[in-house]
Enzyme design. Sequence first.
Site, PDB file in Angstrom:
ATOM      1  N   ASP A  29      -8.912 -16.134 -29.197  1.00 19.85           N
ATOM      2  CA  ASP A  29      -8.879 -15.584 -27.832  1.00 19.85           C
ATOM      3  C   ASP A  29      -9.186 -14.098 -27.947  1.00 19.85           C
ATOM      4  O   ASP A  29      -9.126 -13.519 -29.032  1.00 19.85           O
ATOM      5  CB  ASP A  29      -7.479 -15.803 -27.218  1.00 19.85           C
ATOM      6  N   SER A  30      -9.448 -13.487 -26.811  1.00 21.56           N
ATOM      7  CA  SER A  30      -9.672 -12.042 -26.800  1.00 21.56           C
ATOM      8  C   SER A  30      -8.405 -11.276 -27.172  1.00 21.56           C
ATOM      9  O   SER A  30      -8.486 -10.134 -27.605  1.00 21.56           O
ATOM     10  CB  SER A  30     -10.116 -11.614 -25.397  1.00 21.56           C
ATOM     11  N   CYS A  92      -9.753 -19.244 -24.750  1.00 18.55           N
ATOM     12  CA  CYS A  92     -10.071 -18.128 -23.855  1.00 18.55           C
ATOM     13  C   CYS A  92     -11.087 -18.661 -22.854  1.00 18.55           C
ATOM     14  O   CYS A  92     -12.136 -19.198 -23.261  1.00 18.55           O
ATOM     15  CB  CYS A  92     -10.674 -16.982 -24.664  1.00 18.55           C
ATOM     16  N   GLU A 171       0.338  -8.646 -18.311  1.00 17.18           N
ATOM     17  CA  GLU A 171       0.611  -7.926 -19.563  1.00 17.18           C
ATOM     18  C   GLU A 171       1.705  -6.873 -19.377  1.00 17.18           C
ATOM     19  O   GLU A 171       2.441  -6.570 -20.306  1.00 17.18           O
ATOM     20  CB  GLU A 171      -0.685  -7.314 -20.114  1.00 17.18           C
ATOM     21  N   CYS A 203      -7.629 -18.885 -16.587  1.00 14.03           N
ATOM     22  CA  CYS A 203      -7.440 -17.723 -17.460  1.00 14.03           C
ATOM     23  C   CYS A 203      -6.157 -17.941 -18.260  1.00 14.03           C
ATOM     24  O   CYS A 203      -5.175 -18.475 -17.731  1.00 14.03           O
ATOM     25  CB  CYS A 203      -7.336 -16.456 -16.614  1.00 14.03           C
ATOM     26  N   HIS A 205      -3.832 -16.068 -19.117  1.00 14.90           N
ATOM     27  CA  HIS A 205      -2.604 -15.381 -18.709  1.00 14.90           C
ATOM     28  C   HIS A 205      -1.901 -16.031 -17.523  1.00 14.90           C
ATOM     29  O   HIS A 205      -0.736 -15.765 -17.263  1.00 14.90           O
ATOM     30  CB  HIS A 205      -2.924 -13.931 -18.313  1.00 14.90           C
TER      31      HIS A 205
HETATM   32  N1  DGL Z   1      -8.409 -14.502 -22.376  1.00 13.76           N
HETATM   33  C1  DGL Z   1      -9.185 -14.133 -21.199  1.00 13.76           C
HETATM   34  C2  DGL Z   1      -9.526 -15.396 -20.406  1.00 13.76           C
HETATM   35  O1  DGL Z   1      -8.879 -16.412 -20.509  1.00 13.76           O
HETATM   36  C3  DGL Z   1      -8.419 -13.146 -20.328  1.00 13.76           C
HETATM   37  C4  DGL Z   1      -8.293 -11.773 -20.939  1.00 13.76           C
HETATM   38  C5  DGL Z   1      -9.620 -11.070 -21.120  1.00 13.76           C
HETATM   39  O2  DGL Z   1     -10.286 -10.729 -20.129  1.00 13.76           O
HETATM   40  O3  DGL Z   1     -10.007 -10.879 -22.269  1.00 13.76           O
HETATM   41  O4  DGL Z   1     -10.470 -15.367 -19.655  1.00 13.76           O
END
Ligand code: DGL
Length: 287
Positions: A29-30, A92, A171, A203, A205
């Site tokens: 993931d990012s 992600c 966050e 997403c 989060h």
């Molecule tokens: N992990 C990213 C997603 O699910 C969200 C956070 C980001 O923008 O890197 O799209």
Amino acid sequence: MADSCFRLAGNAGPGIIAPVNSAPLGFFDSGVGGLTVVRAVQELLPTEDILYLGDTARLPYGSKSPETIRQFADEDARFLIARGVKAIVVACNTATAHALPRLRELYRLPVIGVIEAGVDAALANPNAARIGIIATRGTIRSHAYQHALALRRTGLIIHGQAAPLLVPLVEENWIDHPATAMVLRTYLDPLVEKGIDTLMLACTHYPLLIPVLRDLLPADVRLVDSATTCAEHLQKELVRLDLLAAPDHDGKLEVHLTDLSDEFEALARRFLKKAPGRIHRAVLGGA
Ligand code: DGL
């Protein structure tokens, strides 16, 4: 964690490497948001070892260009492949939206994203007709969800809503803060006005926002979250590919981040709902 992760496959042709069941699953993931997917997978598949890479040094991906996201996703995948994972889970939404087809083209191991599973789950309800999607700008602009939905069912009314403020609010742990309810209402009101029957939380989060979303949305709007649906999809794929870990194995999690800080550690604990254990610093580009 398994040390010998690959073997030569009898039926895959000479010299072709095939994964073994005892190898870990690789997630990337990012950042640490993908740990919501890990948590769902650990609940469903407690026997699996998991190697998690969060590209915290370069997040967010949601505001980057498609080319950059594809390049980052490729580097993330290589990091995991170099460590012998048996399959990759792109935990992600933004990376799945932009990079999944390319990763599948480049690498021979199974690559599982979060979109197909979410779309299947949304359409498991035969009455789903008006679907709202909230996600990062990158995911909404890719139209990956919109295309996948439209391909599977004709006549759907689909509304994509970029919701870039939600990642920072989650966050900051402002889940119950009035500012988050206000921002959510701003994003959700147009979707509710259009009469959506399903809201896709596209997403990593957003699963943390489910209690607030339930309060804000009409009771008959169904929520589909990509973490749970991805875990169910992964389980089916591992069964289909005969790649499940041994039933008596106690699965371990190993977390690697490209940037370490106390904040990420605290955040990881919230996404995972438990301590992530020792977090390793990952350097991409080398093995
Ligand atoms: N992990 C990213 C997603 O699910 C969200 C956070 C980001 O923008 O890197 O799209």
